[in-house]
Design a protein around this motif. Structure first.
Motif, PDB file in Angstrom:
ATOM      1  N   UNK A  81       0.813  -1.211   0.000  1.00 38.11           N
ATOM      2  CA  UNK A  81       0.000   0.000   0.000  1.00 38.11           C
ATOM      3  C   UNK A  81       0.852   1.269   0.000  1.00 38.11           C
ATOM      4  N   UNK A  82       1.981   1.238   0.693  1.00 38.37           N
ATOM      5  CA  UNK A  82       2.839   2.431   0.744  1.00 38.37           C
ATOM      6  C   UNK A  82       3.307   2.817  -0.658  1.00 38.37           C
ATOM      7  N   UNK A 132       3.969  -9.307   1.000  1.00 38.00           N
ATOM      8  CA  UNK A 132       2.939  -8.950   1.966  1.00 38.00           C
ATOM      9  C   UNK A 132       3.397  -7.962   3.019  1.00 38.00           C
ATOM     10  N   UNK A 133       4.669  -7.657   3.082  1.00 36.34           N
ATOM     11  CA  UNK A 133       5.184  -6.699   4.044  1.00 36.34           C
ATOM     12  C   UNK A 133       4.705  -5.295   3.652  1.00 36.34           C
ATOM     13  N   UNK A 134       4.016  -4.574   4.546  1.00 39.95           N
ATOM     14  CA  UNK A 134       3.519  -3.245   4.193  1.00 39.95           C
ATOM     15  C   UNK A 134       4.634  -2.204   4.039  1.00 39.95           C
ATOM     16  N   UNK A 135       5.806  -2.474   4.613  1.00 37.82           N
ATOM     17  CA  UNK A 135       6.947  -1.575   4.508  1.00 37.82           C
ATOM     18  C   UNK A 135       8.166  -2.410   4.110  1.00 37.82           C
ATOM     19  N   UNK A 136       8.223  -2.811   2.843  1.00 39.84           N
ATOM     20  CA  UNK A 136       9.266  -3.769   2.444  1.00 39.84           C
ATOM     21  C   UNK A 136      10.669  -3.168   2.469  1.00 39.84           C
TER      22      UNK A 136
END
Length: 141
Positions: free
Chosen positions: A42-43, A111-115
């Protein structure tokens, strides 16, 4: 830094005007995800919606905008093969920027929102580095 804060910083530093910063359309993001069979965090989607369509003002050698980013994965794969860099980029990686097609930045869509952001720099023997720690890493699948 949020996409909105990024946009404000660009404007305040007179790198571009608000009118020059154009966001990608939601259908552009869907196209990216379908083209690479990934779910973007999303970010990054928020960044694209905020100012992801016209970032050329930051430099003509910097590729960061849609649709130019569609070709970056192929360019990176070609560089790795042609220069025999001996690294492998995971399939679920998304290459989101390049400088002069010699430096590439990517993240893994897991799936990490802040990869974690990784960099391949052909000028540094093609090492893939973790941008948070600036150290060589072994790439996960």
């Amino acid at each position: 830094m949020t996409p909105g804060e990024f946009k404000i910083a660009i404007i305040e530093n007179e790198l571009a005007t608000a009118d020059e910063l154009i966001g990608a359309a939601p259908c552009d993001i869907i196209n990216l995800e379908k083209s690479f069979s990934v779910q973007l965090p999303d970010s990054y989607k928020n960044f694209l919606l905020c100012c992801g369509k016209n970032m050329e003002k930051l430099g003509s050698m910097l590729i960061l905008s849609y649709p130019d980013i569609l070709n970056l994965r192929d360019s990176l794969d070609n560089l790795i093969e042609e220069e025999e860099l001996g690294i492998r980029i995971p399939k679920k990686s998304f290459v989101f920027s390049s400088f002069d097609e010699l430096i590439f930045d990517f993240f893994i869509c897991n799936g990490n929102p802040d990869p974690v952001i990784y960099r391949v720099d052909e000028g540094c023997s093609g090492q893939a580095s973790n941008m948070r720690h600036r150290m060589p890493i072994s790439m996960p699948d």
